[in-house]
Scaffold this motif. Sequence first.
Motif, short mmCIF file in Angstrom:
data_model
loop_
_atom_site.label_atom_id
_atom_site.label_comp_id
_atom_site.label_asym_id
_atom_site.label_seq_id
_atom_site.Cartn_x
_atom_site.Cartn_y
_atom_site.Cartn_z
N ASP A 43 79.29 -34.57 -27.74
CA ASP A 43 78.72 -33.24 -27.40
C ASP A 43 79.01 -32.44 -28.74
OD1 ASP A 43 77.68 -33.78 -25.08
OD2 ASP A 43 79.12 -32.61 -23.99
N PHE A 44 80.16 -32.39 -29.41
CA PHE A 44 80.30 -31.69 -30.66
C PHE A 44 79.27 -32.24 -31.84
CE2 PHE A 44 82.25 -29.45 -33.94
CZ PHE A 44 83.05 -28.61 -33.27
N ARG A 45 79.16 -33.53 -31.95
CA ARG A 45 78.32 -33.85 -32.80
C ARG A 45 76.78 -33.53 -32.57
NH1 ARG A 45 81.88 -38.93 -33.42
NH2 ARG A 45 83.10 -38.49 -35.20
N LYS A 46 76.52 -33.85 -31.43
CA LYS A 46 75.09 -33.51 -31.15
C LYS A 46 74.57 -32.12 -31.37
CE LYS A 46 71.07 -35.07 -29.69
NZ LYS A 46 70.33 -35.09 -28.60
N TYR B 73 79.01 -25.14 -30.83
CA TYR B 73 77.89 -24.20 -31.31
C TYR B 73 78.22 -23.13 -31.98
CZ TYR B 73 74.07 -20.79 -30.04
OH TYR B 73 73.00 -20.07 -30.15
N GLY B 74 79.45 -22.63 -31.92
CA GLY B 74 80.08 -21.86 -33.22
C GLY B 74 80.15 -22.20 -34.41
N ALA B 75 80.67 -23.56 -34.58
CA ALA B 75 80.90 -24.11 -35.75
C ALA B 75 79.51 -24.31 -36.41
CB ALA B 75 81.73 -25.37 -35.60
N ILE C 4 70.29 -26.33 -29.42
CA ILE C 4 70.58 -26.91 -27.78
C ILE C 4 71.84 -26.35 -27.72
CG2 ILE C 4 69.07 -29.11 -28.16
CD1 ILE C 4 71.90 -30.49 -28.68
N LEU C 5 72.36 -26.34 -26.37
CA LEU C 5 73.70 -25.90 -25.97
C LEU C 5 74.30 -27.20 -25.36
CD1 LEU C 5 73.55 -22.17 -24.42
CD2 LEU C 5 74.42 -23.13 -26.47
N ARG C 6 75.54 -27.27 -25.62
CA ARG C 6 76.59 -28.30 -24.84
C ARG C 6 77.83 -27.38 -24.69
NH1 ARG C 6 74.88 -34.52 -25.79
NH2 ARG C 6 72.42 -34.21 -25.23
N ASP C 7 78.17 -26.62 -23.93
CA ASP C 7 79.11 -25.68 -23.69
C ASP C 7 80.22 -26.33 -23.05
OD1 ASP C 7 77.59 -23.86 -25.00
OD2 ASP C 7 77.63 -22.64 -23.45
N LYS C 8 81.40 -26.48 -23.49
CA LYS C 8 82.69 -26.78 -22.66
C LYS C 8 84.03 -26.33 -23.43
CE LYS C 8 82.17 -31.12 -20.05
NZ LYS C 8 80.68 -31.53 -19.93
N THR C 9 85.13 -25.92 -22.82
CA THR C 9 86.27 -25.78 -23.64
C THR C 9 86.49 -26.86 -24.54
OG1 THR C 9 87.61 -26.52 -22.30
CG2 THR C 9 87.19 -24.02 -21.85
N PHE C 10 87.10 -26.71 -25.73
CA PHE C 10 87.40 -27.63 -26.87
C PHE C 10 88.06 -28.74 -26.10
CE2 PHE C 10 89.67 -28.86 -30.70
CZ PHE C 10 88.56 -29.29 -31.32
N GLY D 280 57.75 -32.83 -33.34
CA GLY D 280 58.68 -33.57 -34.10
C GLY D 280 60.01 -33.13 -33.71
N ASN D 281 61.20 -33.86 -34.12
CA ASN D 281 62.55 -33.63 -33.81
C ASN D 281 63.27 -33.20 -35.23
OD1 ASN D 281 65.40 -33.85 -33.49
ND2 ASN D 281 65.07 -35.73 -32.12
N VAL D 282 63.72 -32.01 -35.15
CA VAL D 282 64.26 -31.60 -36.44
C VAL D 282 65.51 -32.39 -37.02
CG1 VAL D 282 63.72 -28.75 -36.21
CG2 VAL D 282 65.83 -30.11 -35.18
N THR D 283 65.96 -33.39 -36.14
CA THR D 283 67.04 -34.20 -36.80
C THR D 283 66.46 -35.31 -37.34
OG1 THR D 283 67.32 -35.10 -34.78
CG2 THR D 283 68.63 -33.33 -34.93
N SER D 284 65.04 -35.63 -37.53
CA SER D 284 64.51 -36.60 -38.22
C SER D 284 63.86 -36.34 -39.41
CB SER D 284 63.40 -37.42 -37.07
OG SER D 284 62.42 -38.12 -37.76
N GLU D 285 64.14 -36.77 -40.36
CA GLU D 285 63.70 -36.66 -41.61
C GLU D 285 61.93 -37.10 -41.66
OE1 GLU D 285 67.07 -38.63 -44.11
OE2 GLU D 285 65.74 -37.59 -45.67
#
Length: 301
Positions: free
Chosen positions: A116-119, A165-167, A103-109, A72-77
């Motif tokens: 990528d932020f929302r995902k 990721y930090g947020a 997951i990781l989607r690293d990039k400078t802000f 299962g996908n944790v984002t799915s109820e």
Amino acid sequence: MSFDFTGQVAIITGAGGGLGRAHALAFAARGAKVVINDLGGARDGDGASLSAAEQVVKEITDRGGEAIANGGNVTSEDDMQALVSQTLSAFGRLDILVNNAGILRDKTFSKMSLDDFRKVLEVHLMGSVIATRAVLPTMQKQEYGRIVMTTSSSGLYGNFGQSNYGAAKLALVGLANTLKLEFSKFNIRVNALAPVAATRMTDDIMPPQMLDFLTPESVSPAVLYLCGAAAPNGEIITAGAGTFARAKIMESKGLYLGPDATPEQIAAQWDVLADLKTAESFDQGSNQSQKFVVNAFENKP
Ligand code: NAI
């Protein structure tokens, strides 16, 4: 203190590899029946496959333990409801949830897309919210539950290139801070783990000499501690390469400057009001608010 989990059932999200796999093996070695959830996608969250979870189930059953796989996908109820139903029909109970999937989607802000932020928020924060909501009714009914949120030093202290990721990771501390209050009357304890381990998440972030020390297995005792019968509530434990520590949000005692305080006064007194030698922490936000009112009252002309 005994950490025998015989008869208990633990769900670990994202347990097809890395830290989740190590936690799952550690619980199984101490008698727990384990549910290995993993979407089985790439590090950035793309794709899906049940094989990673099935492989960990095989490792546990080969060692004489009991485990089942869930893709299962944790984002799915719906998926998280199905995970709970599958757990209850296979094992008849559910005691522990370790929110570990990520997951990781690293990039400078400035270069990071909002997608990528929302995902990243969606998987770490909402994934933990959704999985936790799915297990809570069972835990409330039986008046027992242990829940772990996986936070990170990137959230607690910051990390270049990981604003999303930090947020998300510090948001999980905020979530645990309130859940610890709302569910303590049901003997449900909610804590956070900030791990450091060599996994596919870190394999291009840290040099190889560092990675040798940082086994995922060296982190798992912290998770077992947070899921024991005498677990604390609302703590953050940091763990890596055999070192374990407690992290805590604290604030300095502060200095009463009065309702007409000026920024010049704050600047002049910064060293005193920022002094952390007598720092204190608060069990809940309202206790911190009370400090301001008490200071104002005591200093009333
Ligand atoms: P990993 O990439 O090996 O494990 C994450 C697992 O989560 C993967 O198996 C992946 O398939 C699964 N996953 C991803 N999205 C999912 C979804 N939507 N639904 C279900 N499963 C999903 O990485 P690692 O290092 O083991 O990370 C585990 C946790 O520890 C993560 O929450 C990570 O952010 C956290 N963490 C890891 C640190 C480290 O040093 N490795 C440092 C701080 C935190």
